[in-house]
Design an enzyme around this catalytic site. Structure first.
Site, PDB file in Angstrom:
ATOM      1  N   MET A 270       0.819  -1.206   0.000  1.00 33.44           N
ATOM      2  CA  MET A 270       0.000   0.000   0.000  1.00 33.44           C
ATOM      3  C   MET A 270       0.862   1.269   0.000  1.00 33.44           C
ATOM      4  O   MET A 270       2.059   1.228   0.259  1.00 33.44           O
ATOM      5  CB  MET A 270      -0.925   0.002   1.220  1.00 33.44           C
ATOM      6  N   HIS A 271       0.206   2.388  -0.282  1.00 32.43           N
ATOM      7  CA  HIS A 271       0.737   3.753  -0.101  1.00 32.43           C
ATOM      8  C   HIS A 271       1.790   4.178  -1.126  1.00 32.43           C
ATOM      9  O   HIS A 271       2.150   5.350  -1.178  1.00 32.43           O
ATOM     10  CB  HIS A 271       1.330   3.950   1.303  1.00 32.43           C
TER      11      HIS A 271
ATOM     12  N   ASP B   9      -2.483  -4.957   0.423  1.00 25.40           N
ATOM     13  CA  ASP B   9      -1.907  -6.183   0.961  1.00 25.40           C
ATOM     14  C   ASP B   9      -2.520  -6.623   2.287  1.00 25.40           C
ATOM     15  O   ASP B   9      -2.730  -7.821   2.520  1.00 25.40           O
ATOM     16  CB  ASP B   9      -0.389  -6.070   1.080  1.00 25.40           C
TER      17      ASP B   9
END
Length: 497
Positions: free
Chosen positions: A77-78, A236
Site C-alpha cells: 500500500m501507499h 496487501d
C-alpha cells in the site's frame, strides 16, 4: 474445475499462487527485486521490476496450467507510481516505508489540519501515505510533477499494464489520504486544497468487481490459452486478512511481514473520531477495518540477518536450512527478556502508536555479557512489543487472533507474541495470505462462492494454536513498560539529531 491466480506484489518480491476453486494451493512462483535507496531515508522501487516479476511468475504457472478463470491482485500500500500522458513511468515509485516526507506531513497539517483530515480520511496526517509522497514530488521535482497524467498505487500499475484498466479499489485507495472513506469517493476538499487533478486518479470500484480482462496479445505472451478476468483485488493487508479468514469484528489478524500489522474489521457505525488506530476500508463491501502498523517488523529481522549473521548464512547453505530457523534456534538460548537488552524497531520511523517519521532503531541495555543470541531475541521481542502497542489500542474484547506472514513460521516468535498478548494464537493451514485473499475475491466474482464469508467457511482451516505461558507474563509486562518509556525518553533526541 476452474483455476485462479492470486498475485501479491510485495516489498521484496512478487509471488503468484495458483488455486483451484476449493482454495487448494497447486503451484507457486516468486521473483525478487531490489529496493533502491538513493539517500538516507529514501526507499524506492522501479515499477518495471514489479511488472517483470509478475510476468515471470505468471509464465511459470501457465507452463502447467494455461487456462485460468480469473486473477486477483494484492499489493504493498501507499506507494506512489506516476505516469505521463504517454504512459511512461516518470520516476521510481516512492514506496510505503520511505521516510522523506516529514515536511510534507507538516504542510498538510498546516493547510487543512490534522482533525479535518481525520474527519475525511479516517486517519491522522501520515507521512508514509500517498498524498505526502505526491506533495514531496511537487515540492522537490516540479519538472516531473508537471508531466503527471496518472497517479497509481503499485498493484494498480500492474493491473493497468495487464488489462488497460485505470482502476483501483477502496481498500487500497483508503490508504492514499485522498479518499473520503465515509462517502466512498475522492475528497474534493483535499484535492482542491493541493491543486490535484481528479482525472489523474484511478476509477474506484469494489474489490470483487471485475476491472478488466488480460489484453489478448499479452495473454499469448504469458502462455495463456484463454483471456482471464482481473478483479479489483485489495491492498496487501485487506487481502491477507481475507486469506486468513478475518471477516468479522471478533477476528484479529496479525501479519508478520516486512511491516507488522494488527488488523480488526469494524462496521461503519463503530468508527469514532477519537480512534487511536488507523481506519481503512476492507475488501468486503461496506466493511471497514482498524489497523495498527509497525514499520520495521520483518525489515528489522532481515536487517539483523543481513548485517550480523554471515556465519548463520553459511551454515544455512551447508545444511540446506532457512537461515531464520538457525537464528531463531540460537535466540531461544537467550532467556525471556533477552538478558535486559531492549530494541526499538524504528528503522524507518514508526506509525502506530507514535506516528513519528523521525524515530530510529535503537538498542539499549548492552553489557559486557551481552551476546549475539541476546541481540537476536531482543529484535524479536522489540517487534513484539510494537505489535503489543498496536493490539492494546483495539476495543477491549475476547478476539480470535490469527497470526500469518513469514514471521509466523517461527515457533519462538509465535510464543513471544502469545505471551505478550496473553491469548491463544491461531495459525491457519493456508500460508498464502494475500495471494489466497485476492484469489478468493476472484472466485466470488466468478460465482464459485456467494460471498467472501461463504468462501471462508469452506476454505479456511486452523492448523495449530500457540498457548500463552503465564510464567512469562511478569517479565514481559516489565520489559514492555521499559520499552514504552524508552521511546518517550528518546523522542526529542530523534527529532533533533
Amino acid at each position: 474445475m476452474k483455476y485462479f491466480i492470486g498475485i501479491d506484489i510485495g516489498t521484496s518480491s512478487t509471488k503468484a499462487v495458483l488455486f483451484d476453486e476449493l482454495g487448494t494451493s497447486l503451484l507457486s512462483a516468486s521473483s525478487e527485486y531490489n529496493i533502491i535507496s538513493p539517500k538516507l531515508g529514501y526507499i524506492e522501487e522501479n515499477p518495471n521490476d514489479w511488472l517483470k516479476a509478475t510476468i515471470i511468475t505468471i509464465k511459470e504457472i501457465t507452463k502447467t496450467y494455461p487456462v485460468i478463470e480469473g486473477i486477483g491482485l494484492s499489493g504493498q500500500m501507499h506507494g506512489l507510481v506516476l505516469l505521463d500522458k504517454n504512459d511512461k513511468i516518470l520516476r521510481n515509485s516512492i514506496i510505503w516505508c520511505d521516510n522523506r516526507t516529514g515536511k510534507e506531513k507538516e504542510e498538510i497539517e498546516k493547510k487543512i489540519g490534522n482533525q479535518r483530515i481525520k474527519e475525511i480520511t479516517g486517519n491522522d496526517v501520515m507521512a508514509p501515505f500517498t498524498l505526502a509522497k505526491l506533495l514531496w514530488v511537487k515540492n522537490n521535482e516540479p519538472e516531473i510533477y508537471g508531466k503527471i497524467a496518472k497517479i497509481m498505487l503499485p498493484k494498480d500499475y500492474i493491473r493497468y499494464i495487464l488489462t488497460g484498466s485505470f482502476t483501483t479499489e477502496y481498500s487500497d485507495a483508503s490508504g492514499m489520504q485522498m479518499l473520503d472513506i465515509y462517502n466512498k469517493c475522492y475528497s474534493n476538499e483535499i484535492l482542491d486544497k493541493f491543486a490535484i487533478n481528479i482525472n489523474f486518479l484511478p476509477k474506484l470500484q469494489e474489490s470483487v468487481d471485475i476491472s478488466g480482462y488480460i489484453i489478448p496479445s499479452l495473454a499469448k505472451e504469458l502462455g495463456l490459452k484463454n483471456i482471464p478476468f482481473v478483479v479489483g483485488g485489495a491492498g496487501d493487508q485487506a487481502a491477507a486478512a481475507i486469506g486468513n479468514g478475518i471477516i468479522l469484528p471478533s477476528d484479529v489478524s496479525i501479519v508478520l511481514g516486512s511491516s507488522g500489522v494488527v488488523f480488526n474489521p469494524i462496521l461503519k457505525e463503530d468508527i469514532k473520531p477519537d480512534l487511536p488506530v488507523q481506519v481503512f476500508m476492507h475488501a468486503i463491501k461496506d466493511i471497514y477495518h482498524v489497523m495498527g502498523v509497525t514499520n520495521g517488523c520483518g525489515l528489522s529481522y532481515k536487517w539483523f540477518k543481513d548485517n550480523f549473521c554471515e556465519t548463520e548464512e553459511i551454515e544455512a547453505k551447508i545444511n540446506k536450512q532457512s537461515v531464520y530457523e538457525i537464528i531463531n534456534r540460537k535466540a531461544l538460548s537467550s532467556p525471556v527478556g533477552a538478558n535486559g537488552l531492549l530494541y526499538l524497531p524504528y528503522l524507518n520511523g514508526e506509525r502506530t502508536p507514535h506516528n513519528d517519521p523521525y524515530a530510529t532503531g535503537t538498542f539499549v541495555g548492552i553489557r559486557q555479557s551481552t551476546n549475539k543470541d541476546d541481540f537476536a531475541r531482543a529484535v524479536l521481542e522489540g517487534i513484539s512489543y510494537s505489535i503489543r502497542d498496536c493490539y492494546s489500542l483495539l476495543k477491549p474484547n475476547r478476539y480470535n487472533v490469527y497470526l500469518s506472514g513469514g514471521g509466523a513460521k517461527g515457533n519462538l516468535w509465535r510464543q513471544i507474541i502469545a505471551d505478550n498478548l496473553k491469548c491463544d494464537i491461531y495459525r491457519i493451514e493456508q500460508q498464502e495470505g494475500g495471494a489466497l485473499g485476492v484469489a478468493i475475491l476472484a472466485m466470488v466474482a466468478a460465482g464459485i462462492y456467494n460471498n467472501v464469508l461463504d468462501a471462508k467457511e469452506k476454505i479456511i482451516k486452523v492448523k495449530d494454536i500457540t498457548k500463552p505461558n503465564k510464567e512469562n507474563y511478569k517479565v514481559y509486562d516489565t520489559r514492555y513498560e521499559a520499552y514504552k518509556a524508552l521511546y518517550y525518553s528518546l523522542k526529542g533526541f530523534f527529532k533533533k539529531y
